[in-house]
Design an enzyme around this catalytic site. Structure first.
Site, PDB file in Angstrom:
ATOM      1  CG  HIS A 169       3.048   2.022  -2.878  1.00 17.89           C
ATOM      2  ND1 HIS A 169       2.672   3.090  -1.773  1.00 17.89           N
ATOM      3  CD2 HIS A 169       2.182   1.144  -2.225  1.00 17.89           C
ATOM      4  CE1 HIS A 169       1.894   2.597  -0.612  1.00 17.89           C
ATOM      5  NE2 HIS A 169       1.495   1.424  -1.152  1.00 17.89           N
ATOM      6  CG  ASP A 195       4.250  -1.621   0.712  1.00 14.88           C
ATOM      7  OD1 ASP A 195       5.567  -1.902   0.934  1.00 14.88           O
ATOM      8  OD2 ASP A 195       3.277  -1.717   1.275  1.00 14.88           O
TER       9      ASP A 195
END
Length: 452
Positions: free
Chosen positions: A389, A235
């Protein structure tokens, strides 16, 4: 002396009164009329002079009482004023206080009681009232009515109590005269009012009327892939430093992943968006500016944000497919999931969250990397979606240098529909039924990405 004894006769004149007493007539004098009779004659004379109508006493409704002078005077007064008097039973006759009493006058009983209690005061008052009556027959009142001078004088000296006059009630029905036909009142038809139509709330605040396939995550989002494939997702990128490193690791182990891109980052780094798409990875919408509260906004606001983000991604890679949407922080709402689904995006949640974005105070990079690895190994199972992430997270890149070999060795890692088919069973064994992917499973990646 008895309370009912008649009063002694009054002297005919002041000169006739003897010196021995004020209240005794001299011998041989003619007895005077009783005080009550004198009062009655005085009242009748005053009423006659004023032109008022005096009815018969209340003790006899239709003939004169024991006081002949009062009865005669009343009959003469009635004869003179008959043409000016209202008909019996009229509104004015009723409001005067009785059907057989002239307006603004008192019954004889009231005058008799006043004469017994205060005879001298009453006589003086009546004399003064008689003089005033010729000039001012009536006295106007505050409520708009009138009263006679004698009644006002008696109230002033306290002989009688002041009566409370009632104002006529508004909108009274007209008086009904005996013998007259009753007036029929036609009811006016009430205007018909159309039925109130319920207000319709604008549809822009309501979720789209669409049925989202059932999912195992919040508000029908996807927590798992619906198959045995483990899917990695990264992300908040693309990041100019960490995203290329992640892409290199995935290419080394021939793993396809999902990249959830923020619109502002995609606009800043279109070359990285192209590298992700060229590597055969799947793109995901992660809002324009990582809005954690987008789920509480209106439908049109949500759609505008998602459209803007998709436009930035497709500006770098024209016509690229964007099959997934992920809410920042996982803050999904029913409206958010439905709006994304209308735009062709399935909402993507997760089952494994190593919290690689969290850096507790005092935790070193080595400790952080170790915690990420332990968490992923502990929670990953077939079909799990792993959250990570690539934006400004160097420890995540270091952790996947050790995780990717272990994941490839123990699971099928990739995107749903891109996994390698299992070998066909031998002819001696019965053929098993083909597995059916749940309706909530995300759509497969583009065919060219699967081939890569």
């Amino acid at each position: 002396m008895s309370s009912h004894a008649s009063l002694p006769p009054a002297p005919t004149s002041r000169a006739d009164s003897p010196a021995t007493g004020r209240h005794r007539a001299p011998a041989g004098a003619t007895p005077a009329q009783p005080v009550v009779s004198r009062l009655t004659n005085l009242r009748a004379a005053i009423v006659t002079a004023s032109g008022a109508t005096v009815p018969a006493p209340r003790s006899a409704r239709h003939r004169a009482g024991s006081y002949d002078s009062y009865g005669a005077t009343a009959r003469r007064a009635q004869a003179r004023t008959a043409r000016h008097s209202p008909p019996p039973g009229s509104e004015k006759d009723r409001t005067s206080g009785g059907a057989h009493r002239a307006p603004s006058t008192m019954p004889v009983e009231t005058w008799v009681r006043a004469a017994k209690n205060r005879p001298q005061v009453l006589l003086g008052t009546l004399v003064a009232a008689g003089l005033l009556l010729t000039a001012v027959p009536t006295i106007p009142q505050e409520d708009g009515g009138t009263t006679s001078v004698m009644t006002a004088a008696a109230e002033a000296v306290g002989v009688i109590e002041k009566t409370e006059r009632k104002k006529p009630a508004p909108d009274r029905e007209p008086a009904v005269i005996a013998g007259a036909p009753a007036a029929t009142r036609t009811a006016e038809p009430e205007p018909s009012t159309p039925p109130a139509t319920p207000a319709v709330k604008p549809t822009e605040d309501a979720p789209p009327q669409i049925v989202v396939p059932a999912g195992d995550g919040p508000f029908n989002s996807l927590r798992t892939t619906g198959s045995r494939v483990v899917m990695l997702s990264f992300d908040d990128g693309p990041d100019p430093v960490q995203t290329p490193k992640i892409l290199a690791l995935l290419d080394k182990y021939q793993v396809k992943a999902v990249f959830c891109l923020v619109g502002t980052q995609a606009r800043r780094h279109p070359d990285l968006v192209r590298q992700i798409a060229e590597g055969g990875h799947v793109l995901c919408n992660h809002t324009w500016s990582h809005d954690l509260k987008i789920g509480g906004k209106r439908t049109n606001q949500i759609k505008a944000d998602l459209d803007r983000t998709n436009a930035a991604i497709r500006a770098a890679v024209p016509g690229v497919e964007i099959p997934y949407f992920r809410a920042p922080g996982g803050n999904f709402t029913d409206r958010l999931v439905k709006t994304a689904y209308v735009d062709g995006m399935t909402s993507l949640y997760w089952e494994v969250d190593p919290r690689d974005w969290e850096h507790p105070e005092g935790e070193t990079s080595e400790q952080h990397v170790k915690r990420i690895i332990e968490q992923v190994r502990k929670e990953t199972r077939p079909g799990a979606i792993v959250l990570s992430h690539d934006f400004n997270q160097p420890d995540t890149t270091a952790a996947y240098e050790q995780l990717l070999p272990w994941l490839v060795e123990n699971f099928e890692v990739g995107v749903p529909g891109a996994e390698t088919p299992e070998p066909a069973p031998s002819s001696s064994a019965p053929e098993p039924a083909p597995s059916v992917t749940p309706s909530g499973a995300p759509s497969a990646a583009p065919s060219d990405a699967a081939a890569a």
